[in-house]
Design an enzyme around this catalytic site. Structure first.
Site, mmCIF file in Angstrom:
data_model
loop_
_atom_site.group_PDB
_atom_site.id
_atom_site.type_symbol
_atom_site.label_atom_id
_atom_site.label_comp_id
_atom_site.label_asym_id
_atom_site.label_seq_id
_atom_site.Cartn_x
_atom_site.Cartn_y
_atom_site.Cartn_z
ATOM 1 N N GLY A 17 -44.209 -1.627 -34.518
ATOM 2 C CA GLY A 17 -43.844 -0.435 -35.301
ATOM 3 C C GLY A 17 -43.142 -0.796 -36.598
ATOM 4 N N GLN A 18 -42.799 0.228 -37.369
ATOM 5 C CA GLN A 18 -42.101 0.013 -38.648
ATOM 6 C C GLN A 18 -40.822 -0.810 -38.441
ATOM 7 O OE1 GLN A 18 -40.656 2.940 -42.102
ATOM 8 N NE2 GLN A 18 -39.437 3.239 -40.264
ATOM 9 N N TYR A 47 -39.512 15.369 -27.779
ATOM 10 C CA TYR A 47 -39.074 14.045 -28.257
ATOM 11 C C TYR A 47 -37.543 13.964 -28.275
ATOM 12 C CZ TYR A 47 -37.935 10.361 -31.637
ATOM 13 O OH TYR A 47 -37.383 9.265 -32.275
ATOM 14 N N THR A 77 -31.645 8.870 -32.168
ATOM 15 C CA THR A 77 -32.191 9.588 -33.324
ATOM 16 C C THR A 77 -31.415 10.864 -33.658
ATOM 17 O OG1 THR A 77 -34.078 11.011 -33.930
ATOM 18 C CG2 THR A 77 -33.860 10.524 -31.626
ATOM 19 N N LYS A 111 -35.117 11.642 -25.948
ATOM 20 C CA LYS A 111 -34.192 10.686 -26.583
ATOM 21 C C LYS A 111 -32.734 10.991 -26.198
ATOM 22 C CE LYS A 111 -36.598 7.785 -29.220
ATOM 23 N NZ LYS A 111 -36.386 6.335 -29.354
ATOM 24 N N GLU A 157 -32.736 13.515 -34.138
ATOM 25 C CA GLU A 157 -33.417 14.636 -33.469
ATOM 26 C C GLU A 157 -32.627 15.133 -32.256
ATOM 27 O OE1 GLU A 157 -36.476 16.543 -33.920
ATOM 28 O OE2 GLU A 157 -35.983 15.846 -35.926
HETATM 29 P P1 NAP Z 1 -43.076 3.580 -34.844
HETATM 30 O O1 NAP Z 1 -43.462 2.962 -36.125
HETATM 31 O O2 NAP Z 1 -43.783 4.784 -34.352
HETATM 32 O O3 NAP Z 1 -43.186 2.433 -33.720
HETATM 33 C C1 NAP Z 1 -43.110 2.724 -32.365
HETATM 34 C C2 NAP Z 1 -43.391 1.456 -31.576
HETATM 35 O O4 NAP Z 1 -43.320 1.784 -30.182
HETATM 36 C C3 NAP Z 1 -44.773 0.871 -31.818
HETATM 37 O O5 NAP Z 1 -44.684 -0.529 -31.787
HETATM 38 C C4 NAP Z 1 -45.555 1.371 -30.612
HETATM 39 O O6 NAP Z 1 -46.648 0.552 -30.255
HETATM 40 C C5 NAP Z 1 -44.482 1.275 -29.550
HETATM 41 N N1 NAP Z 1 -44.775 2.063 -28.360
HETATM 42 C C6 NAP Z 1 -45.034 3.385 -28.280
HETATM 43 N N2 NAP Z 1 -45.247 3.761 -27.008
HETATM 44 C C7 NAP Z 1 -45.120 2.640 -26.266
HETATM 45 C C8 NAP Z 1 -45.257 2.351 -24.880
HETATM 46 N N3 NAP Z 1 -45.538 3.309 -24.002
HETATM 47 N N4 NAP Z 1 -45.074 1.074 -24.460
HETATM 48 C C9 NAP Z 1 -44.798 0.089 -25.342
HETATM 49 N N5 NAP Z 1 -44.676 0.289 -26.681
HETATM 50 C C10 NAP Z 1 -44.836 1.546 -27.123
HETATM 51 O O7 NAP Z 1 -41.530 3.924 -34.836
HETATM 52 P P2 NAP Z 1 -40.350 3.414 -35.809
HETATM 53 O O8 NAP Z 1 -40.280 4.309 -36.983
HETATM 54 O O9 NAP Z 1 -40.473 1.957 -35.984
HETATM 55 O O10 NAP Z 1 -39.085 3.746 -34.914
HETATM 56 C C11 NAP Z 1 -38.553 2.790 -34.006
HETATM 57 C C12 NAP Z 1 -37.717 3.514 -32.963
HETATM 58 O O11 NAP Z 1 -36.662 4.225 -33.584
HETATM 59 C C13 NAP Z 1 -38.456 4.553 -32.138
HETATM 60 O O12 NAP Z 1 -37.918 4.526 -30.843
HETATM 61 C C14 NAP Z 1 -38.135 5.862 -32.793
HETATM 62 O O13 NAP Z 1 -38.217 6.903 -31.869
HETATM 63 C C15 NAP Z 1 -36.716 5.611 -33.239
HETATM 64 N N6 NAP Z 1 -36.278 6.316 -34.448
HETATM 65 C C16 NAP Z 1 -37.007 6.235 -35.598
HETATM 66 C C17 NAP Z 1 -36.553 6.875 -36.733
HETATM 67 C C18 NAP Z 1 -37.298 6.790 -38.038
HETATM 68 O O14 NAP Z 1 -37.013 7.575 -38.929
HETATM 69 N N7 NAP Z 1 -38.198 5.844 -38.207
HETATM 70 C C19 NAP Z 1 -35.343 7.590 -36.703
HETATM 71 C C20 NAP Z 1 -34.633 7.636 -35.511
HETATM 72 C C21 NAP Z 1 -35.097 6.975 -34.390
HETATM 73 P P3 NAP Z 1 -48.118 0.776 -30.868
HETATM 74 O O15 NAP Z 1 -48.111 0.030 -32.178
HETATM 75 O O16 NAP Z 1 -48.953 0.172 -29.835
HETATM 76 O O17 NAP Z 1 -48.304 2.257 -31.034
HETATM 77 O O1 F7E Z 2 -41.274 15.092 -40.463
HETATM 78 C C1 F7E Z 2 -42.062 18.171 -42.176
HETATM 79 C C2 F7E Z 2 -41.812 18.227 -40.698
HETATM 80 O O2 F7E Z 2 -42.753 13.737 -38.994
HETATM 81 C C3 F7E Z 2 -40.224 15.329 -41.358
HETATM 82 C C4 F7E Z 2 -39.416 10.305 -36.671
HETATM 83 O O3 F7E Z 2 -39.268 8.982 -37.136
HETATM 84 O O4 F7E Z 2 -37.466 11.043 -37.860
HETATM 85 C C5 F7E Z 2 -38.850 11.259 -37.689
HETATM 86 O O5 F7E Z 2 -39.089 12.589 -37.245
HETATM 87 C C6 F7E Z 2 -40.244 16.777 -41.796
HETATM 88 C C7 F7E Z 2 -40.365 17.762 -40.636
HETATM 89 O O6 F7E Z 2 -40.321 13.113 -39.305
HETATM 90 C C8 F7E Z 2 -45.579 17.548 -42.684
HETATM 91 O O7 F7E Z 2 -42.043 19.542 -40.194
HETATM 92 C C9 F7E Z 2 -44.069 18.850 -43.504
HETATM 93 O O8 F7E Z 2 -39.509 18.820 -40.865
HETATM 94 O O9 F7E Z 2 -41.894 12.726 -41.134
HETATM 95 P P1 F7E Z 2 -41.657 13.614 -39.982
HETATM 96 P P2 F7E Z 2 -39.340 13.797 -38.244
HETATM 97 O O10 F7E Z 2 -39.988 14.862 -37.490
HETATM 98 O O11 F7E Z 2 -38.076 14.115 -38.962
HETATM 99 C C10 F7E Z 2 -36.673 11.233 -36.671
HETATM 100 C C11 F7E Z 2 -35.240 10.929 -37.021
HETATM 101 C C12 F7E Z 2 -37.200 10.457 -35.536
HETATM 102 O O12 F7E Z 2 -36.459 10.031 -34.665
HETATM 103 C C13 F7E Z 2 -38.686 10.446 -35.335
HETATM 104 O O13 F7E Z 2 -39.072 9.339 -34.508
HETATM 105 O O14 F7E Z 2 -41.411 16.981 -42.582
HETATM 106 N N1 F7E Z 2 -43.473 18.086 -42.571
HETATM 107 N N2 F7E Z 2 -45.363 18.542 -43.583
HETATM 108 C C14 F7E Z 2 -44.381 17.247 -42.052
HETATM 109 N N3 F7E Z 2 -44.283 16.288 -41.113
HETATM 110 C C15 F7E Z 2 -45.416 15.583 -40.824
HETATM 111 N N4 F7E Z 2 -45.331 14.582 -39.915
HETATM 112 N N5 F7E Z 2 -46.605 15.850 -41.405
HETATM 113 C C16 F7E Z 2 -46.751 16.835 -42.354
HETATM 114 O O15 F7E Z 2 -47.847 17.058 -42.870
#
Ligand code: NAP
Ligand code: F7E
Length: 354
Positions: free
Chosen positions: A21-22, A164, A140, A168, A142
């Site tokens: 993932g990212q 979600y 998160t 979490k 969320e």
């Molecule tokens: P991401 O890009 O969606 O990466 C998620 C990773 O989890 C991928 O490597 C995915 O594998 C793996 N995964 C999903 N389901 C799995 C399963 N059942 N078993 C094993 N691996 C699995 O997410 P990210 O943005 O890097 O975020 C990393 C973590 O931080 C996540 O837990 C997310 O919920 C949390 N988080 C993210 C944000 C944000 O803004 N980015 C904010 C708050 C919390 P595949 O490549 O195979 O799909």
């Molecule tokens: O949406 C709005 C949508 O999907 C952000 C994950 O990393 O951060 C992420 O969750 C906002 C929302 O992120 C579209 O409705 C508008 O209000 O990029 P998002 P998220 O839902 O905030 C939290 C912290 C995590 O933990 C999660 O893993 O943007 N929005 N138009 C849209 N969102 C998406 N995806 N696509 C649209 O077209």
């Protein structure tokens, strides 16, 4: 003498779940740089999807020397338990999750299994194997759900509104419970949104930067959902640094990781168009909002209800004062710099694809 001392320093071992993932990819880079032996949990798929870690994977000096990949799944107890048993890591970073909020409404059971029970599987393995492994949980913003427009910190109320967020919150609480009950080093980083050129293409920031790059190079338009939601957006590279710092503390604590500034989805879109010097007009009616290019009258993007969520989190803003105090963490990348980096990345990439 120095050589002798250097030899006695034990190389730390870390497991990263979600390594493809990212965040997993940035964290792997960071830990390798710090001299760790890194073990990534990877899911089997019918196509190769290691793009974000290919530069590590393809480096013969690193792959299978200090960087290893292991098949497993967060929903599969045995794969988690046997990996932890085999590696006996010093640190586990649990980043694996079904991380898409909208998808969680369509896959609530799976999301709960991977995002909630997955964490429990890790904790139970560490506990039953009697290891001293430190566990970091990717929590998160969320978990707060809808709040009034205040800065959210470690003491704010948690009232998640998506499957979600609820999964979490289970993980957040089970981390705290195991910490207290079994004296484990287990901590939650309450991460607000963080983005980068490696952000998944279905998240809104990347949808916008990739969508605009497609518009510039191929004159294709794209669809968005709710433009009025506000998010506290930081840079992923800085957020993985906070994860590592949290794990180096003597005592585990939960910390909010955020920038303290909130912008709307519309703000992100407008900033990206500004960088690309696209002059637009916004046309609103009851059904949709359209962004039209002033230069040629072409549609750039428009809203579509299909991208809205059954429950929306309208506003998120974090307060990371405690993170500054305890781990000296402060974000440096500004909103404008983040948008610019992502826009420029996609502009070059889409041009190459053409
Ligand atoms: P991401 O890009 O969606 O990466 C998620 C990773 O989890 C991928 O490597 C995915 O594998 C793996 N995964 C999903 N389901 C799995 C399963 N059942 N078993 C094993 N691996 C699995 O997410 P990210 O943005 O890097 O975020 C990393 C973590 O931080 C996540 O837990 C997310 O919920 C949390 N988080 C993210 C944000 C944000 O803004 N980015 C904010 C708050 C919390 P595949 O490549 O195979 O799909
Ligand atoms: O949406 C709005 C949508 O999907 C952000 C994950 O990393 O951060 C992420 O969750 C906002 C929302 O992120 C579209 O409705 C508008 O209000 O990029 P998002 P998220 O839902 O905030 C939290 C912290 C995590 O933990 C999660 O893993 O943007 N929005 N138009 C849209 N969102 C998406 N995806 N696509 C649209 O077209």
């Amino acid at each position: 003498m120095f050589q002798l001392m250097a030899k006695t320093v034990k190389q730390k071992k870390a497991i990263i779940t979600g390594i493809t993932g990212q965040d997993g990819s940035y964290l792997a880079e960071l830990l390798i740089k710090k001299g760790y032996q890194v073990h990534g949990l990877i899911r089997r798929a019918s196509i190769i999807k290691t793009d974000r870690i290919d530069h590590i994977f393809n480096n013969p000096k690193i792959f299978n020397k200090t960087f290893f990949l292991h098949y497993g799944d967060m929903t599969d107890d045995i794969s988690i338990n046997s990996l932890i048993y085999k590696i006996r890591p010093d640190e586990i970073y649990n980043l694996a999750a079904q991380s898409h909020v909208k998808v969680s409404f369509e896959l609530p059971m799976y999301t709960a299994n991977a995002d909630a029970l997955g964490t429990l599987r890790i904790l139970e393995s560490v506990k039953s194997l009697r290891l001293n492994t430190k566990v970091y949980q990717a929590s998160t913003s969320e978990i707060y759900g809808n709040s009034s427009k205040v800065k959210l910190d470690e003491n704010s109320v948690f009232r998640p509104v998506s499957p979600y967020g609820i999964a979490k919150l289970y993980s957040f609480e089970i981390i705290r419970a195991y910490r207290k009950a079994y004296n484990m080093f287990a901590c939650n980083g309450i991460l607000f949104n963080h983005e980068s050129p490696r952000r998944g293409e279905t998240f809104v920031t990347r949808k916008i930067t990739k969508g605009l790059a497609n518009y510039v190079h191929k004159q294709e338009s794209f669809l968005l959902g709710n433009l009025n939601a506000y998010r506290d957006w930081g840079h992923a590279k800085e957020y993985v640094d906070a994860m590592w710092k949290m794990m180096q503390l003597k005592k585990p604590i939960d910390l909010v990781i955020s920038t303290g500034k909130s912008y709307s989805v519309r703000d992100f879109l407008v900033e990206a168009m500004k960088i690309l010097e696209i002059n637009f007009i916004e046309i609103k009616n009851r059904k949709e909002t359209k962004f039209i290019d002033k230069k040629n009258n072409q549609l750039i993007c428009k809203t579509d209800k299909r991208y809205e969520r059954p429950n929306e989190v309208n506003y998120l803003l974090g307060n990371s004062n405690l993170a500054f105090k305890r781990i000296k963490w402060k974000p440096k990348v500004t909103f404008k710099e983040l948008v610019k980096e992502m826009v420029n990345f996609d502009l070059i990439n889409v041009k190459k694809e053409k």
